[in-house]
Design an enzyme around this catalytic site. Structure first.
Site, PDB file in Angstrom:
ATOM      1  CB  SER A 105      -0.656  36.930 -18.145  1.00  0.00           C
ATOM      2  OG  SER A 105      -2.009  36.789 -17.766  1.00  0.00           O
ATOM      3  CB  THR A 156      -4.475  31.908 -21.564  1.00  0.00           C
ATOM      4  OG1 THR A 156      -3.240  31.441 -22.059  1.00  0.00           O
ATOM      5  CG2 THR A 156      -5.481  31.969 -22.705  1.00  0.00           C
ATOM      6  CB  THR A 179      -2.001  34.661 -23.757  1.00  0.00           C
ATOM      7  OG1 THR A 179      -0.999  34.702 -22.737  1.00  0.00           O
ATOM      8  CG2 THR A 179      -1.458  33.893 -24.942  1.00  0.00           C
ATOM      9  NE  ARG A 199       5.551  29.798 -24.996  1.00  0.00           N
ATOM     10  CZ  ARG A 199       4.424  30.000 -24.336  1.00  0.00           C
ATOM     11  NH1 ARG A 199       3.724  31.097 -24.522  1.00  0.00           N
ATOM     12  NH2 ARG A 199       3.971  29.099 -23.470  1.00  0.00           N
ATOM     13  CB  VAL A 200       3.710  30.248 -31.170  1.00  0.00           C
ATOM     14  CG1 VAL A 200       2.192  30.129 -31.238  1.00  0.00           C
ATOM     15  CG2 VAL A 200       4.205  31.338 -32.115  1.00  0.00           C
ATOM     16  N   GLY A 201       2.698  29.842 -27.933  1.00  0.00           N
ATOM     17  CA  GLY A 201       2.159  28.908 -26.954  1.00  0.00           C
ATOM     18  C   GLY A 201       0.926  28.178 -27.452  1.00  0.00           C
ATOM     19  CG  ASP A 202      -1.821  26.692 -24.448  1.00  0.00           C
ATOM     20  OD1 ASP A 202      -1.240  27.768 -24.178  1.00  0.00           O
ATOM     21  OD2 ASP A 202      -2.717  26.213 -23.732  1.00  0.00           O
ATOM     22  CB  THR A 212      -5.723  29.029 -18.714  1.00  0.00           C
ATOM     23  OG1 THR A 212      -4.756  30.035 -18.389  1.00  0.00           O
ATOM     24  CG2 THR A 212      -6.357  28.525 -17.420  1.00  0.00           C
ATOM     25  N   GLY A 213      -2.841  27.737 -18.564  1.00  0.00           N
ATOM     26  CA  GLY A 213      -1.790  27.111 -17.759  1.00  0.00           C
ATOM     27  C   GLY A 213      -0.480  27.087 -18.492  1.00  0.00           C
ATOM     28  CG  ASN A 214       3.933  24.977 -18.679  1.00  0.00           C
ATOM     29  OD1 ASN A 214       4.174  25.156 -19.869  1.00  0.00           O
ATOM     30  ND2 ASN A 214       4.892  24.837 -17.778  1.00  0.00           N
ATOM     31  N   GLY A 215       1.375  26.460 -21.245  1.00  0.00           N
ATOM     32  CA  GLY A 215       1.040  26.181 -22.630  1.00  0.00           C
ATOM     33  C   GLY A 215       2.032  25.299 -23.346  1.00  0.00           C
TER      34      GLY A 215
END
Length: 354
Positions: free
Chosen positions: A77, A211, A229, A239-242, A262-265
């Site tokens: 990941s 992450t 990540t 898509r861009v995450g957290d 970390t987790g569901n961004g």
């Protein structure tokens, strides 16, 4: 209570400690600085950060070196060769933050460049911007001397192939036609239909954790943080995450300390949990309690989400909290521990358990 059982047989140079329920303290020793703390179990990357810090380089150097090592390993990941998007391409998000200056550099949806955390540092040091994205971020990286190359591997291509053969399941679409739960796209929106339910924790575990994030504090209390990540697998392209968002993926403050998440961004980005955790410590909460309070705010809206936060204050006291998993492991090292030590905190499944 902290378990007396030390499980060292899985990693010869790493101690794995079973940690009691959230809310209990760790025995952290007397000498707390310098220190490095990072999410999940990646002893190799963590050790690189620690070795960098011990050669009298900066906390910023340590974070970049540790995250870079994880990117070089690839295949999961983080870094190249993992988590392809809906087009089969692996793209990267990363950020790095200097707690002394409050400067930040970040990249999102970075294409065809392996060293995302190092490109993020170049954004911080050679532009007045904070975040660059997409193909333009790639152009910037090339101008800074980075090599453009394919981030796909045989493994990531096979993941993508099987996903397509499985009718593009799972995917990240809502309120579209054809039904995204049973069909591939292209999709179009369902008219006069809003507010579909969204998955809160799909596929997030120790093998697909989204992450690696890291904080380093040198012996003089100078602090830096970062995250890198390749995001969720089968994400919608673009898509861009957290992870590259200051205050969400990571946040550090020279007067207080730092936190990373970390987790569901896609959920956590809506709450700036790293910033919330640092501000909680500023108000007097311990790192662990402050992380818990940040997760409570998220769980009020998303009771089934999966996520975790690690935190340290500027003195080197550290803690962690998590939600939705069974347990959450993190790495820490300081002079008292003398080696990378993996600790594991029990998580809660709903906000009432904090």
């Amino acid at each position: 209570m902290l378990s007396d059982v030390v499980l060292s047989m899985l990693w010869p140079s790493v101690i794995l400690l079973a940690v009691g329920p959230a809310g209990e303290c760790y025995n952290q020793g007397d000498i707390k600085l310098p220190m490095v703390i990072s999410t999940w179990i990646d002893k190799e990357s963590h050790n690189v950060a620690w070795e960098t810090l011990n050669t009298k380089k900066s906390a910023l150097d340590a974070v970049e070196a540790g995250c870079s090592k994880c990117e070089e390993l690839g295949g999961g990941s983080v870094g190249f060769g993992g988590n392809p998007d809906e087009n089969g391409e692996t793209t990267l998000d990363a950020m790095i933050m200097d707690g002394e200056t409050h400067n930040v550099g970040a990249v999102g949806n970075l294409r065809r460049i392996k060293s995302a955390i190092s490109v993020a540092r170049k954004v911080m040091e050679h532009t007045s911007h904070t975040l660059l994205t997409g193909s333009q971020a790639t152009q910037f990286a090339v101008s800074m001397g980075f090599k453009e190359e394919d981030l796909s591997t045989n493994s990531s291509r096979e993941i993508y192939k099987k996903w397509k053969e499985n009718n593009c399941q799972p995917n990240r679409w809502l309120d579209v036609t054809p039904n995204p739960r049973i069909s591939c796209g292209p999709y179009s929106p369902i008219k006069d239909h809003h507010g579909g339910s969204e998955p809160e924790g799909y596929g997030l575990d120790e093998g697909n954790h989204d992450t690696i994030s890291m904080i380093a504090v040198d012996e003089n209390g100078r602090i830096a943080g970062g995250a890198t990540t390749n995001g969720l697998s089968h994400k919608v392209p673009g898509r861009v995450g957290d992870s590259p968002i200051p205050g969400s993926g990571a946040y550090v403050d020279k007067d207080v300390g730092g936190a990373t998440a970390t987790g569901n961004g896609d959920i956590m980005i809506r709450f700036s949990p790293s910033l919330l955790t640092v501000e909680g410590m500023r108000s007097g909460l311990t790192p662990e309690k402050s992380a818990q309070e940040a997760l409570v705010k998220i769980s009020r809206f998303y009771p089934s989400f999966r996520g975790a936060i690690i935190a340290t204050n500027i003195k080197g006291d550290y803690g962690a909290a998590c939600h939705g998993y069974d347990t959450f492991p993190f790495c820490v090292v300081n002079p008292a521990l003398n080696q990378t030590t993996v600790k594991r905190v029990n998580c809660v499944k709903k906000k009432e358990e904090f």
